[in-house]
Each structure stands twice: as C-alpha cells, then as structure tokens.
Motif scaffolding. Structure first.
Motif, mmCIF file in Angstrom:
data_model
loop_
_atom_site.group_PDB
_atom_site.id
_atom_site.type_symbol
_atom_site.label_atom_id
_atom_site.label_comp_id
_atom_site.label_asym_id
_atom_site.label_seq_id
_atom_site.Cartn_x
_atom_site.Cartn_y
_atom_site.Cartn_z
ATOM 1 N N MET A 1 0.834 -1.203 0.000
ATOM 2 C CA MET A 1 0.000 0.000 0.000
ATOM 3 C C MET A 1 0.871 1.256 0.000
ATOM 4 O O MET A 1 0.580 2.245 -0.646
ATOM 5 C CB MET A 1 -0.920 0.001 1.224
ATOM 6 C CG MET A 1 -2.002 -1.072 1.168
ATOM 7 S SD MET A 1 -3.110 -0.852 -0.263
ATOM 8 C CE MET A 1 -3.892 0.678 0.194
ATOM 9 N N TYR A 2 2.018 1.197 0.732
ATOM 10 C CA TYR A 2 2.926 2.330 0.817
ATOM 11 C C TYR A 2 3.471 2.672 -0.566
ATOM 12 O O TYR A 2 3.495 3.809 -0.990
ATOM 13 C CB TYR A 2 4.054 1.980 1.782
ATOM 14 C CG TYR A 2 5.073 3.078 1.955
ATOM 15 C CD1 TYR A 2 4.781 4.220 2.705
ATOM 16 C CD2 TYR A 2 6.337 2.974 1.373
ATOM 17 C CE1 TYR A 2 5.724 5.227 2.863
ATOM 18 C CE2 TYR A 2 7.271 3.978 1.533
ATOM 19 C CZ TYR A 2 6.955 5.089 2.283
ATOM 20 O OH TYR A 2 7.874 6.080 2.433
ATOM 21 N N ASN A 4 2.167 1.839 -3.497
ATOM 22 C CA ASN A 4 1.077 2.315 -4.348
ATOM 23 C C ASN A 4 0.756 3.777 -4.077
ATOM 24 O O ASN A 4 0.416 4.512 -4.995
ATOM 25 C CB ASN A 4 -0.180 1.467 -4.118
ATOM 26 C CG ASN A 4 -0.031 0.069 -4.693
ATOM 27 O OD1 ASN A 4 0.826 -0.161 -5.532
ATOM 28 N ND2 ASN A 4 -0.847 -0.847 -4.212
ATOM 29 N N LYS A 5 0.906 4.210 -2.847
ATOM 30 C CA LYS A 5 0.596 5.590 -2.470
ATOM 31 C C LYS A 5 1.549 6.559 -3.169
ATOM 32 O O LYS A 5 1.117 7.538 -3.789
ATOM 33 C CB LYS A 5 0.682 5.753 -0.949
ATOM 34 C CG LYS A 5 0.357 7.145 -0.442
ATOM 35 C CD LYS A 5 -1.108 7.484 -0.597
ATOM 36 C CE LYS A 5 -1.436 8.794 0.064
ATOM 37 N NZ LYS A 5 -2.849 9.197 -0.101
ATOM 38 N N TYR A 6 2.847 6.308 -3.095
ATOM 39 C CA TYR A 6 3.778 7.262 -3.701
ATOM 40 C C TYR A 6 3.699 7.219 -5.219
ATOM 41 O O TYR A 6 3.877 8.255 -5.888
ATOM 42 C CB TYR A 6 5.208 7.063 -3.177
ATOM 43 C CG TYR A 6 6.075 6.060 -3.898
ATOM 44 C CD1 TYR A 6 6.729 6.412 -5.092
ATOM 45 C CD2 TYR A 6 6.285 4.784 -3.376
ATOM 46 C CE1 TYR A 6 7.544 5.508 -5.749
ATOM 47 C CE2 TYR A 6 7.097 3.887 -4.029
ATOM 48 C CZ TYR A 6 7.728 4.252 -5.210
ATOM 49 O OH TYR A 6 8.538 3.354 -5.860
ATOM 50 N N SER A 8 0.905 6.637 -6.939
ATOM 51 C CA SER A 8 -0.315 7.365 -7.317
ATOM 52 C C SER A 8 -0.089 8.868 -7.205
ATOM 53 O O SER A 8 -0.582 9.649 -8.027
ATOM 54 C CB SER A 8 -1.502 6.917 -6.454
ATOM 55 O OG SER A 8 -1.329 7.313 -5.114
ATOM 56 N N ILE A 9 0.678 9.295 -6.206
ATOM 57 C CA ILE A 9 1.012 10.713 -6.071
ATOM 58 C C ILE A 9 1.892 11.157 -7.241
ATOM 59 O O ILE A 9 1.680 12.226 -7.827
ATOM 60 C CB ILE A 9 1.708 10.977 -4.726
ATOM 61 C CG1 ILE A 9 0.736 10.733 -3.569
ATOM 62 C CG2 ILE A 9 2.277 12.397 -4.674
ATOM 63 C CD1 ILE A 9 1.382 10.724 -2.203
ATOM 64 N N TYR A 38 -1.858 15.570 0.239
ATOM 65 C CA TYR A 38 -2.131 14.162 -0.095
ATOM 66 C C TYR A 38 -2.359 13.292 1.138
ATOM 67 O O TYR A 38 -2.522 12.077 1.017
ATOM 68 C CB TYR A 38 -0.974 13.589 -0.915
ATOM 69 C CG TYR A 38 -0.932 14.129 -2.333
ATOM 70 C CD1 TYR A 38 -1.806 13.641 -3.312
ATOM 71 C CD2 TYR A 38 -0.035 15.124 -2.693
ATOM 72 C CE1 TYR A 38 -1.769 14.135 -4.610
ATOM 73 C CE2 TYR A 38 0.015 15.625 -3.996
ATOM 74 C CZ TYR A 38 -0.864 15.124 -4.942
ATOM 75 O OH TYR A 38 -0.827 15.608 -6.237
ATOM 76 N N THR A 40 -0.413 12.268 3.631
ATOM 77 C CA THR A 40 0.559 11.188 3.727
ATOM 78 C C THR A 40 1.836 11.714 4.367
ATOM 79 O O THR A 40 1.941 12.898 4.717
ATOM 80 C CB THR A 40 0.859 10.595 2.333
ATOM 81 O OG1 THR A 40 1.619 9.396 2.487
ATOM 82 C CG2 THR A 40 1.612 11.579 1.453
ATOM 83 N N THR A 44 6.874 9.537 1.940
ATOM 84 C CA THR A 44 6.130 9.124 0.736
ATOM 85 C C THR A 44 6.221 10.200 -0.336
ATOM 86 O O THR A 44 6.435 9.911 -1.515
ATOM 87 C CB THR A 44 4.660 8.852 1.094
ATOM 88 O OG1 THR A 44 4.600 7.808 2.066
ATOM 89 C CG2 THR A 44 3.879 8.428 -0.150
#
Length: 237
Positions: A1-2, A4-6, A8-9, A38, A40, A44
């Motif tokens: 998930m970590y 995927n977060k960066y 997507s950003i 974001y 986060t 990230t």
C-alpha cells in the motif's frame, strides 16, 4: 500500500505538470505542503518527488525545493529500435498516423546509395505523418526492400508496419545504424507537417538490418524542433 501511495502521487503530479497546473521553472509546493495535500508522510512525498526527478519532470535544488522542467516535448529514444505504435502506447495524448503515399518505386541514386540496391530492384515507399494532440509533428519517410516485404497495405501502414513484419512476415529485425542532424525545412515538410513557424527540423536517419545483417529498410524521420527531445542512457566505464 505504501508503494502504491507514492506511485499514485507521482502520476497525479505528472498529470498536473503536463496539464500546465505548474509552468516550466515554477516551484512545486514544499514537501510539508504536499504531505498535507495528499494526507501522507513526507517520506512518501519524497519518494514521489525522486521519481519525478528521475523522469525529468523536476530539478531538485538544495535550499530551493523542486523546480518544474519544460516537459512540452516527447521523449524519443536515440539508441533503441522502437516503432511509433510502441512509443504511442506510453503516451496519454491522442495520436494518429496519416498515410500520404504508398507505392512501389525503382530506386533513384539517393536510395541506391542508402539502401544498397540495384536499378532493377523494387522498393516500397511509405510517407506518413504522425499527429500528436492534433498537430502533425513527425514526418516518416520509409523505404523497404520489396524482396523482404512483398506486400504492404494502407491499413498496415496506419497501424504498425513493424508489428506486421514481425508477426505476419516473421522477419527478425535485429539492429539499426542511426544518424541525427538538423536540416532546413523543405517543401515536403511544409506540405505534411504543422511547422508552427519553425524553419528547421531534426532529422534521424535509420538504416535497419535483419538478424543476418541484411539491410532491408532505410528511414528518414523529420521532427519539429520544439516537440521532441532525443534521449539515451550512458554510463561512464
């Protein structure tokens, strides 16, 4: 998930830069501002910014933050042997290939020299412009030895000649020699390209060989100056 977060950003920031939300040489919001925006962590955000820097969207400057670079150009690999369809698949912009000429010809002195063919041999001549975001910015002039490419159709040329050669004709395209230079605009460029006032184009000549070292294709690609940057990767030994 970590991860995927960066990512997507990163993709969201790329989209904003390409849409002009930030202009070339604008400064991006700080890491703190972006982390709040974001929702986060700064780590990230830092990973997303590092990815932007690696792909040429920003320049990170110590004490000044992240500066947006000019991305109004499309990456065109110098060392690779890639079809336009393969390049287009990585672009989010609408693209189109327009076939202007498709015919079998006898080689003139220029082609005899560049394609190493005799007077009696037949050559496919294909003239196509490449339209990106509604502008015709590449003119591709392809010449194929008919001995190796017995048939071509307008539909094939509008889609992907290389896909046809490799999947249908089972040709094994191996390598290419390339030349690159700047040339004055000619009548053909004026006829088939949206030059936007430019009087020079970047020309890339490709001499393409099969896996048995047979020269079977000569291509001249003419690119509008403002829209392309030619990229390569080099490592000092």
């Amino acid at each position: 998930m970590y991860e995927n977060k960066y990512l997507s950003i990163y993709h969201d920031l790329v989209e904003k830069i390409r849409q002009g939300h930030w202009k070339p040489y604008d400064k991006l919001p700080s890491e703190n501002e972006l982390s709040e925006r974001y929702n986060t962590s700064r780590e990230t955000i830092r990973k997303a910014l590092n990815l932007l820097s690696e792909h040429g969207y920003i320049q990170k400057m110590k004490g000044k933050g992240s500066i947006v670079l000019d991305v109004g150009k499309y990456d065109f690999p110098v060392s690779g042997l890639v079809s336009f369809k393969e390049l287009a698949q990585n672009m989010k912009q609408p693209v189109k290939t327009i076939v202007h000429e498709l015919e079998v010809i006898k080689p003139d002195p220029y082609l005899k020299q560049h394609l190493q063919v005799a007077n009696k041999e037949e050559i496919w001549k294909v003239i196509r412009s490449r339209e990106i975001e509604g502008e015709r910015i590449i003119l591709d002039k392809d010449f194929f030895h008919k001995k190796y490419v017995p048939t071509l159709t307008r539909e094939i040329c509008e889609d992907s000649i290389y896909e046809y050669l490799e999947k249908q004709l089972k040709l094994k395209i191996s390598f290419a020699k390339k030349e690159m230079f700047v040339d004055k605009v000619n009548d053909e460029d004026r006829k088939y390209l949206d030059l936007n006032g430019y009087d020079h184009v970047v020309v890339v000549k490709n001499f393409v060989y099969l896996d048995d070292a047979t020269l079977f294709q000569y291509t001249e690609s003419r690119h509008r100056l403002d829209k392309f940057r030619f990229v390569d990767f080099a490592r000092r030994k």
